[in-house]
Design a protein around this motif. Sequence first.
Motif, mmCIF file in Angstrom:
data_model
loop_
_atom_site.group_PDB
_atom_site.id
_atom_site.type_symbol
_atom_site.label_atom_id
_atom_site.label_comp_id
_atom_site.label_asym_id
_atom_site.label_seq_id
_atom_site.Cartn_x
_atom_site.Cartn_y
_atom_site.Cartn_z
ATOM 1 N N TYR A 1 0.936 -1.132 -0.136
ATOM 2 C CA TYR A 1 0.180 -0.108 -0.116
ATOM 3 C C TYR A 1 0.847 1.395 0.095
ATOM 4 O O TYR A 1 1.889 1.236 0.548
ATOM 5 C CB TYR A 1 -0.634 -0.078 1.142
ATOM 6 C CG TYR A 1 -1.844 0.952 1.377
ATOM 7 C CD1 TYR A 1 -2.942 1.114 0.372
ATOM 8 C CD2 TYR A 1 -1.843 2.188 1.906
ATOM 9 C CE1 TYR A 1 -4.017 2.196 0.274
ATOM 10 C CE2 TYR A 1 -2.710 3.451 1.885
ATOM 11 C CZ TYR A 1 -3.798 3.155 1.000
ATOM 12 O OH TYR A 1 -4.532 4.474 1.084
ATOM 13 N N ALA B 1 -3.177 6.012 -3.859
ATOM 14 C CA ALA B 1 -4.485 5.401 -3.225
ATOM 15 C C ALA B 1 -5.479 4.892 -4.069
ATOM 16 O O ALA B 1 -6.125 4.006 -3.854
ATOM 17 C CB ALA B 1 -4.969 6.420 -2.045
ATOM 18 N N GLU C 1 -7.000 1.236 -4.388
ATOM 19 C CA GLU C 1 -8.451 0.815 -4.010
ATOM 20 C C GLU C 1 -8.933 -0.136 -5.366
ATOM 21 O O GLU C 1 -9.583 -1.048 -5.135
ATOM 22 C CB GLU C 1 -9.082 1.820 -4.134
ATOM 23 C CG GLU C 1 -10.587 1.904 -3.870
ATOM 24 C CD GLU C 1 -11.430 3.354 -3.619
ATOM 25 O OE1 GLU C 1 -12.453 3.276 -4.127
ATOM 26 O OE2 GLU C 1 -10.820 4.179 -2.860
ATOM 27 N N GLU D 1 0.096 5.344 0.232
ATOM 28 C CA GLU D 1 -0.871 6.653 -0.008
ATOM 29 C C GLU D 1 -0.810 7.516 -1.050
ATOM 30 O O GLU D 1 -1.846 8.104 -1.493
ATOM 31 C CB GLU D 1 -0.687 7.466 1.342
ATOM 32 C CG GLU D 1 -1.263 6.735 2.646
ATOM 33 C CD GLU D 1 -1.364 7.736 3.830
ATOM 34 O OE1 GLU D 1 -1.146 9.034 3.626
ATOM 35 O OE2 GLU D 1 -1.090 7.036 4.887
#
Length: 163
Positions: free
Chosen positions: A126, A131, A135, A128
């Motif tokens: 992951y 993002a 997703e 940020e």
Amino acid sequence: MNRRSALGALGAAALAGCGFELRRAPELRFSSLALAGFKPKSTLADELRRQIGTSTTTIVADSPAQAQVVLEALTDAREKSVVASTAFGQVRELQLRSRFGFRLRTPQGRELIPATEILLSRDMSYSESAALAKEQEEEALYRSMQNDIAAQVLRRLASVPAL
């Protein structure tokens, strides 16, 4: 005949000789099946309907009373947990889990497959800064796990003896 054609023909002959065949839906030993206990608009129920629909022997009935057997969903959950984070508390890796519990019974209540749970998990990095892409990756992984769960359920249904 050129070399590439000869190799292709040889490869096809070898596959035919070893018994290779494309994967197909398992043959179920009952004529109709009803899905019960699923949430409204369940994507797993839709995938099970689709995979059972490819069977030449079994149809999905509208209600349990019309079916020879009933596949009852006990749990259908998606879970996400943090596996690794940085010293600053930023998430670096997630674990996605898809859990499906079910049982198979006759409309009269005779249990053919006792309560069973299938649990699949996938690890995902992951960031940020990405993002939105992460997703979409998460949804793709959940969809893949859902297809795998449906295939495993069908293989287990295929192991049920004829009624």
